[in-house]
Design a protein around this motif. Structure first.
Motif, PDB file in Angstrom:
ATOM      1  N   THR A  63      -2.435   1.662  -6.149  1.00  8.35           N
ATOM      2  CA  THR A  63      -2.873   1.524  -4.873  1.00  8.35           C
ATOM      3  C   THR A  63      -3.449   2.589  -4.212  1.00  8.35           C
ATOM      4  O   THR A  63      -4.164   2.623  -3.296  1.00  8.35           O
ATOM      5  N   THR A  64      -3.287   3.665  -4.936  1.00  7.28           N
ATOM      6  CA  THR A  64      -3.876   5.016  -4.354  1.00  7.28           C
ATOM      7  C   THR A  64      -4.953   5.681  -5.297  1.00  7.28           C
ATOM      8  O   THR A  64      -5.201   6.721  -5.201  1.00  7.28           O
ATOM      9  N   SER A  97       0.695  -1.090  -0.048  1.00  5.48           N
ATOM     10  CA  SER A  97       0.074  -0.083  -0.277  1.00  5.48           C
ATOM     11  C   SER A  97       0.955   1.292  -0.067  1.00  5.48           C
ATOM     12  O   SER A  97       0.383   2.342  -0.678  1.00  5.48           O
ATOM     13  N   GLU A 114      -8.335   7.730  -4.459  1.00 11.71           N
ATOM     14  CA  GLU A 114      -7.941   9.154  -4.012  1.00 11.71           C
ATOM     15  C   GLU A 114      -7.242   9.909  -5.146  1.00 11.71           C
ATOM     16  O   GLU A 114      -8.082  11.081  -5.606  1.00 11.71           O
ATOM     17  N   THR A 115      -6.592   9.447  -6.196  1.00  7.23           N
ATOM     18  CA  THR A 115      -5.623  10.351  -7.029  1.00  7.23           C
ATOM     19  C   THR A 115      -6.546  10.465  -8.307  1.00  7.23           C
ATOM     20  O   THR A 115      -6.324  11.498  -9.034  1.00  7.23           O
TER      21      THR A 115
END
Length: 538
Positions: free
Chosen positions: A57-58, A35, A61-62
């Protein structure tokens, strides 16, 4: 509130070994390190590649800023009377959008084919209402470049300003991005360059065409965000850890195939997406996990799975399943991506490269650049079917399709598999997919089915880089249509055949038996093929 995701283990052979793998992953904090984007998890040989491939993994959000921009463009297009979205993309650029829009129940025309009939049908739609989304990390994918050229000319011929009807999704600074800027296309959406294609469901590659088509992409990100803390946790309740441990231990005991059936998940076509993710991530260096997507929980390959396969229900558990995974689509994307990356660590491979994909592309390009002056003669002709076996495995006295199929199945080693690869129109020729369960039922082999050339960007990696125990049935067919590719010395039919021949050459070069059946009449050829499969002993 979004729906929770659950992983139910119906049967757990080798329970102690699974527990050991889980314990090892948690003791070394692998989920949380993944993560956090730790590129060292797969060893020094994979570190440089992993360092530029972990932004998935993000994405929950992005990718948020994309939602408003996509919604604004959709509103502009609708105001202009443009409500038909055509997607030109291959592999990860098409599989996720097809699942997202299919699950949402919104229309999307997906072009991940070189079949001239299928492309001609897409061109025959109402161009006045059409926007083309061109999705490619670089723009060099031959199929996607061909589609862009064909539609650009079609728009111009119809008196439509092509620049206003083409939207591009690509990596920042790519040749396609420069080309789009020079041409003045309607919009360019830069994707995260640190995400590989098969992990790109929640990047612009997955979200732009889906959002333009009308899917609720904000909810999709919400679903992923809800499960993100769970898959990042160093906890025995982490569903990705549970899945990865099951697969690693099963593989160690010879269960190298994962058979997927939808048991009422409500997700449309998820098997095709997860097939690419797992096959292309793990199938290399003579190892890997082969996904086998079947028609349902009662299909051959699922109900009769032997010790060389793990059965996974996407949806509620059944009596035939080993594992059941339930949850909304956004959560499923993230859980399976984590599980695949973790399984790669357990298998000792780099889950982010695809070293064997380029071989088939090079072979096809060579055939296009230097076509044979004299077409190869078939080994035999059986009604509307011409047979072209690769060299060395088919006995010379075989003169019928039924006999050739029997010989192909016999050429499979113990725990081998049969791959059916149809270079045809997957819309008009959809009934060809029925040969998979018919062959599986009679061959007693795990049997996969893929539409060419799209499987080349999916299971094609496993077929050449994974376990060397596959036998291959290629289906090609004469086409009533021809579609020229502007400013290229070939039409789509020529390209489609070159892709089949090129991949067949590469497979044969790896010592795999390949049987290509060319249907001089697709309708009559299908009837003859089914009859041959159903013959006793075929």
């Amino acid at each position: 509130m979004t729906e929770p995701i659950s992983v139910e283990i119906v049967r757990t052979p080798n329970r102690e070994q699974v527990a050991t793998v889980v314990s090892d992953l948690l003791r070394e904090s692998v989920p949380s390190r993944l993560s956090a984007g730790d590129p060292t998890l797969w060893g020094p040989d994979a570190e440089s590649e992993a360092a530029i491939r972990l932004s998935w993994t993000t994405l929950h959000e992005t990718s948020r800023p994309l939602v408003a921009r996509i919604a604004a463009l959709r509103a502009e297009l609708l105001d202009a009377g443009v409500d038909r979205v055509v997607l030109a993309g291959m592999g990860g650029s098409s599989l996720a959008p097809e699942v997202i829009t299919g699950t949402a129940g919104v229309p999307l025309v997906v072009l991940d084919t070189t079949d001239p009939g299928q492309v001609a049908d897409a061109l025959a739609g109402d161009l006045d209402r059409t926007v083309l989304v061109v999705s490619s990390k670089s723009g060099g994918t031959v199929e996607t470049d061909s589609h862009r050229r064909i539609f650009e000319k079609a728009f111009a011929d119809a008196g439509i300003d092509a620049r206003s009807r083409i939207v591009v999704v690509t990596d920042p600074g790519s040749p396609l991005a420069a080309q789009a800027e020079e041409a003045g296309y309607r919009a360019v959406f830069p994707a995260d360059p640190n995400v590989g294609g098969r992990y790109s469901a929640l990047t612009a590659f997955g979200l732009v065409p889906s959002g333009l088509a009308g899917a609720d992409i904000g909810r999709l990100l919400d679903e992923a965000a809800a499960v993100a803390p769970l898959v990042a946790a160093d906890s025995p309740d982490n569903p990705a850890v549970v899945l990865a441990a099951q697969f690693v231990v099963a593989h160690a005991h010879g269960a190298e195939k994962i058979v997927f059936a939808d048991t009422g998940s409500g997700i449309k076509g998820f098997g095709d997406w997860v097939e690419q993710l797992i096959a292309e991530s793990t199938g290399k260096h003579g190892t890997g996990l082969l996904p086998v997507v079947v028609e349902g929980p009662g299909a051959p390959g699922f109900v009769d799975a032997r010790s060389d396969a793990t059965t996974v229900a996407i949806g509620p558990a059944t009596g035939s399943s080993s594992i059941a995974v339930e949850g909304p689509l956004g959560a499923q994307f993230l859980v399976w991506e984590y599980a695949t990356a973790l399984a790669g660590r357990g298998l000792g491979i780099n889950p982010f490269d695809q070293p064997d994909v380029e071989a088939a592309k090079k072979a096809a390009r060579s055939l296009l650049d230097a076509p044979a002056s004299t077409p190869a003669a078939p080994a035999f002709v059986d009604g509307p079917i011409e047979a072209y076996p690769s060299e060395g495995w088919l006995p010379g006295d075989v003169k019928t399709v039924a006999e050739a199929l029997k010989a192909l199945v016999a050429a499979a080693p113990d725990h081998g598999y049969l791959s059916v690869q149809a270079y045809l129109d997957r819309i008009d020729d959809a009934s060809f997919a029925l040969v998979r369960p018919e062959l599986a039922r009679r061959a007693h082999l795990q049997t996969t089915f893929g539409w060419g050339p799209r499987f080349l960007h999916s299971t094609g990696q496993y077929h050449k880089g994974g376990h060397r125990n596959g036998v291959f049935l290629q289906l090609t067919g004469a086409s009533e249509s021809t579609v020229d590719v502007p400013d290229r010395p070939y039409d789509l039919g020529t390209l489609q055949l070159a892709q089949a021949l090129g991949d067949g050459q590469v497979l044969a070069g790896h010592g795999r038996p390949v049987l290509r059946l060319h249907l001089t009449d697709r309708v009559a050829g299908l009837a003859q093929l089914v009859e041959a499969i159903q013959e006793d002993g075929s």
